[in-house]
Structure formats: structure tokens, C-alpha cells
Motif scaffolding. Structure first.
Motif, mmCIF file in Angstrom:
data_model
loop_
_atom_site.group_PDB
_atom_site.id
_atom_site.type_symbol
_atom_site.label_atom_id
_atom_site.label_comp_id
_atom_site.label_asym_id
_atom_site.label_seq_id
_atom_site.Cartn_x
_atom_site.Cartn_y
_atom_site.Cartn_z
ATOM 1 N N ILE A 1 -20.955 -2.557 41.687
ATOM 2 C CA ILE A 1 -19.615 -2.995 41.304
ATOM 3 C C ILE A 1 -19.572 -3.060 39.784
ATOM 4 N N SER A 2 -18.570 -2.438 39.201
ATOM 5 C CA SER A 2 -18.394 -2.460 37.744
ATOM 6 C C SER A 2 -17.084 -3.158 37.397
ATOM 7 N N PHE A 3 -17.104 -3.932 36.330
ATOM 8 C CA PHE A 3 -15.876 -4.576 35.877
ATOM 9 C C PHE A 3 -15.901 -4.706 34.360
ATOM 10 N N THR A 4 -14.724 -4.804 33.771
ATOM 11 C CA THR A 4 -14.601 -4.886 32.320
ATOM 12 C C THR A 4 -13.723 -6.062 31.930
ATOM 13 N N ASN A 5 -13.921 -6.521 30.699
ATOM 14 C CA ASN A 5 -13.077 -7.587 30.151
ATOM 15 C C ASN A 5 -12.766 -7.272 28.693
ATOM 16 N N GLN A 6 -11.704 -7.870 28.181
ATOM 17 C CA GLN A 6 -11.317 -7.626 26.794
ATOM 18 C C GLN A 6 -10.681 -8.885 26.201
ATOM 19 N N ASN A 7 -10.716 -8.918 24.868
ATOM 20 C CA ASN A 7 -10.129 -10.026 24.107
ATOM 21 C C ASN A 7 -10.817 -11.345 24.445
ATOM 22 N N GLY A 8 -10.313 -12.409 23.883
ATOM 23 C CA GLY A 8 -10.931 -13.716 24.061
ATOM 24 C C GLY A 8 -11.763 -14.102 22.849
ATOM 25 N N GLU A 9 -12.033 -15.365 22.723
ATOM 26 C CA GLU A 9 -12.733 -15.912 21.559
ATOM 27 C C GLU A 9 -14.101 -16.454 21.950
ATOM 28 N N LEU A 10 -15.014 -16.484 20.985
ATOM 29 C CA LEU A 10 -16.311 -17.116 21.158
ATOM 30 C C LEU A 10 -16.393 -18.353 20.277
ATOM 31 N N ASN A 11 -16.938 -19.416 20.841
ATOM 32 C CA ASN A 11 -17.202 -20.632 20.089
ATOM 33 C C ASN A 11 -18.715 -20.769 19.947
ATOM 34 N N ILE A 12 -19.212 -20.726 18.713
ATOM 35 C CA ILE A 12 -20.650 -20.797 18.447
ATOM 36 C C ILE A 12 -20.960 -22.165 17.858
ATOM 37 N N SER A 13 -21.789 -22.931 18.518
ATOM 38 C CA SER A 13 -22.084 -24.292 18.072
ATOM 39 C C SER A 13 -23.241 -24.309 17.074
ATOM 40 N N GLY A 14 -23.418 -25.458 16.435
ATOM 41 C CA GLY A 14 -24.541 -25.640 15.521
ATOM 42 C C GLY A 14 -24.483 -24.808 14.259
ATOM 43 N N MET A 15 -23.268 -24.520 13.774
ATOM 44 C CA MET A 15 -23.114 -23.635 12.606
ATOM 45 C C MET A 15 -22.863 -24.396 11.304
ATOM 46 N N THR A 16 -22.496 -25.649 11.371
ATOM 47 C CA THR A 16 -22.129 -26.410 10.169
ATOM 48 C C THR A 16 -23.293 -26.498 9.182
ATOM 49 N N GLY A 17 -23.016 -26.066 7.960
ATOM 50 C CA GLY A 17 -24.001 -26.167 6.890
ATOM 51 C C GLY A 17 -25.170 -25.193 6.978
ATOM 52 N N THR A 18 -25.055 -24.178 7.830
ATOM 53 C CA THR A 18 -26.169 -23.227 7.980
ATOM 54 C C THR A 18 -25.897 -21.889 7.317
ATOM 55 N N GLY A 19 -24.729 -21.732 6.700
ATOM 56 C CA GLY A 19 -24.412 -20.461 6.054
ATOM 57 C C GLY A 19 -24.299 -19.300 7.029
ATOM 58 N N GLY A 20 -23.918 -19.595 8.246
ATOM 59 C CA GLY A 20 -23.758 -18.545 9.256
ATOM 60 C C GLY A 20 -25.031 -18.210 10.002
ATOM 61 N N LEU A 21 -26.125 -18.874 9.680
ATOM 62 C CA LEU A 21 -27.397 -18.573 10.337
ATOM 63 C C LEU A 21 -27.511 -19.220 11.710
ATOM 64 N N GLY A 22 -26.835 -20.338 11.919
ATOM 65 C CA GLY A 22 -26.995 -21.061 13.164
ATOM 66 C C GLY A 22 -28.277 -21.879 13.158
ATOM 67 N N THR A 23 -28.547 -22.553 14.266
ATOM 68 C CA THR A 23 -29.695 -23.447 14.350
ATOM 69 C C THR A 23 -30.500 -23.154 15.604
ATOM 70 N N ILE A 24 -31.743 -22.727 15.416
ATOM 71 C CA ILE A 24 -32.603 -22.459 16.570
ATOM 72 C C ILE A 24 -32.787 -23.746 17.382
ATOM 73 N N GLY A 25 -32.664 -23.596 18.684
ATOM 74 C CA GLY A 25 -32.780 -24.740 19.581
ATOM 75 C C GLY A 25 -31.495 -25.525 19.748
ATOM 76 N N VAL A 26 -30.454 -25.153 19.000
ATOM 77 C CA VAL A 26 -29.185 -25.891 19.054
ATOM 78 C C VAL A 26 -27.994 -24.970 19.312
ATOM 79 N N SER A 27 -27.868 -23.916 18.533
ATOM 80 C CA SER A 27 -26.681 -23.059 18.597
ATOM 81 C C SER A 27 -26.551 -22.363 19.940
ATOM 82 N N THR A 28 -25.376 -22.451 20.532
ATOM 83 C CA THR A 28 -25.055 -21.777 21.786
ATOM 84 C C THR A 28 -23.743 -21.023 21.634
ATOM 85 N N ILE A 29 -23.482 -20.103 22.559
ATOM 86 C CA ILE A 29 -22.235 -19.343 22.554
ATOM 87 C C ILE A 29 -21.463 -19.635 23.834
#
Length: 222
Positions: free
Chosen positions: A23-51
Motif C-alpha cells: 500500500i502506498s500513500f502520499t502527504n503534502q504540506n503541514g508544519e513541523l515543530n522542533i523542540s529544544g532549539m532555544t539558544g542553540t543556533g539551530g543545532l538543537g539539543t541531543i537527547g532533547v530535541s524532537t520533531i
């Protein structure tokens, strides 16, 4: 003799066919919320950041495709924590049951017809990423516009209780300013799952081989 050959070939082919349904299916559009980004310069935080995905539209399911400006439902997923690398340059996220999710909800008459449900929305697929989830940077690191691919193996159940497994790939885009805030967007996703047939088909194949043997012995004995 010809009947023996036909029965034997059919019996051998059945177990193979039992694993051939996908079975094949596709999706489009929508937003991602990435946690643990504050003060990391876009690097994220190992052990914390999730999508976490928000509102990605189910565009197609097998041969059924949504009309222009409409959707068949919603595809949503979550990852476990960032395990290696970084958000900006790519890495991996943890997967596993209870750690990550991957779900498909159907809406409308097509979903009612597919599942036999009298109401919608209805869960069409409920599962999770079974192992490490790859997060791959596909654009040049220094560019303002950034593109990524999130991909991994998925496992779960269809609306009818059947276990399925397969792969999911999500194409992502964002810009530097949004990434530092943990915001990204889905351009297109494609997933494929395999539907194993009941084990009785394999038993049927074995039975046919036995029938072929009996038929052959009768032919030889006459």
C-alpha cells in the motif's frame, strides 16, 4: 504430468505472492515543530530535541487521490529525541514504540467505504518508527533556504487489525530564521507498507505440493 507441473508451480508461487501486497500513500504540506532549539543556533539539543508534524494532508491512498484543494485525511508523526548530529546539519532521531509515532487518519466517504466505519475521521494506519530515524540535510549548509529528508522504517496496524511494515520519507524545507525557532515545513511525503497475507496461504501452497505428489504417484502406478 502437465497437471503435476501446474499444481507444483502454483504451490510454489503462492507463498511468494503472500508477501507481494503493498500500500502506498502520499502527504503534502503541514508544519513541523522542533523542540529544544532555544539558544542553540539551530543545532538543537541531543537527547532533547524532537520533531512533531502538524496538519500534513493525506493526498493519496493507493489509487484514490484527493481533489484539488482537498485532502483525504491527515498524516501525523513524532520522533524520539535527537540521538546523533544536529538539527542544522543532519543526524538521527530515536525511534521505537512509545517513543515515536506515525499515524494516518481518513476523512470523508472514501474512508468510510475503505474501513466500513459509519463515521469519520477514522484511523487507517496506527504505528511508529521502528528504529533510528534519519534526518539528512540535502541543501548546501550555508544557504538561507534549507531542505532536509526525514526517513525511516515504520511498523503498525491497518484499520482491520492487520500488521504492516514499510518505509516513510518526508521532504522538508525551512529557512535559517525559522529553523532557529524550531519551525519547518513539509513539501511532500511518500510511504509504502507491505501487507503480509495470512499464513494459511503458505499452508495451502504446501498442501498443493502434497496433492501434486499424490497425483504423480497415481499416474506412475497406472
Amino acid at each position: 504430468m502437465k497437471r503435476v507441473l501446474v499444481l507444483a508451480l502454483l504451490a510454489l508461487g503462492l507463498p511468494i505472492a503472500a508477501w507481494a501486497n503493498t500500500i502506498s500513500f502520499t502527504n503534502q504540506n503541514g508544519e513541523l515543530n522542533i523542540s529544544g532549539m532555544t539558544g542553540t543556533g539551530g543545532l538543537g539539543t541531543i537527547g532533547v530535541s524532537t520533531i512533531t508534524s502538524i496538519g500534513s494532508q493525506l493526498l493519496s491512498w493507493q489509487t484514490t487521490t484527493a481533489a484539488l484543494g482537498h485532502s483525504l485525511g491527515v498524516v501525523s508523526f513524532t520522533t524520539g529525541a535527537l540521538a546523533t548530529g544536529s538539527i542544522r546539519y543532519g543526524g538521527t532521531f530515536n525511534g521505537g514504540e512509545g517513543v515515536s509515532t506515525f499515524d494516518v487518519m481518513g476523512v470523508g466517504a472514501w474512508a468510510r467505504h475503505l474501513t466500513g466505519s459509519k463515521t469519520t475521521p477514522v484511523a487507517i494506519f496506527t504505528g511508529w518508527f521502528v528504529g533510528p530515524i534519519d534526518w539528512t540535510l540535502t541543501s548546501a549548509p550555508g544557504k538561507k533556504n534549507l531542505t532536509y529528508v526525514l526517513s525511516g522504517e515504520i511498523f503498525g496496524q491497518l484499520w482491520n487489525g492487520r500488521d504492516v511494515y514499510g518505509t516513510a520519507t518526508e521532504n522538508i524545507y525551512t529557512v535559517n530564521g525559522q529553523l532557529t525557532q524550531g519551525i519547518a515545513h513539509i513539501s511532500m511525503g511518500k510511504s509504502t507498507v507491505t501487507v503480509p497475507e495470512p499464513g494459511t496461504l503458505g499452508l495451502l501452497g504446501t498442501g498443493l505440493v502434497g496433492i501434486a505428489g499424490v497425483f504423480r504417484r497415481k499416474m506412475v502406478g497406472t
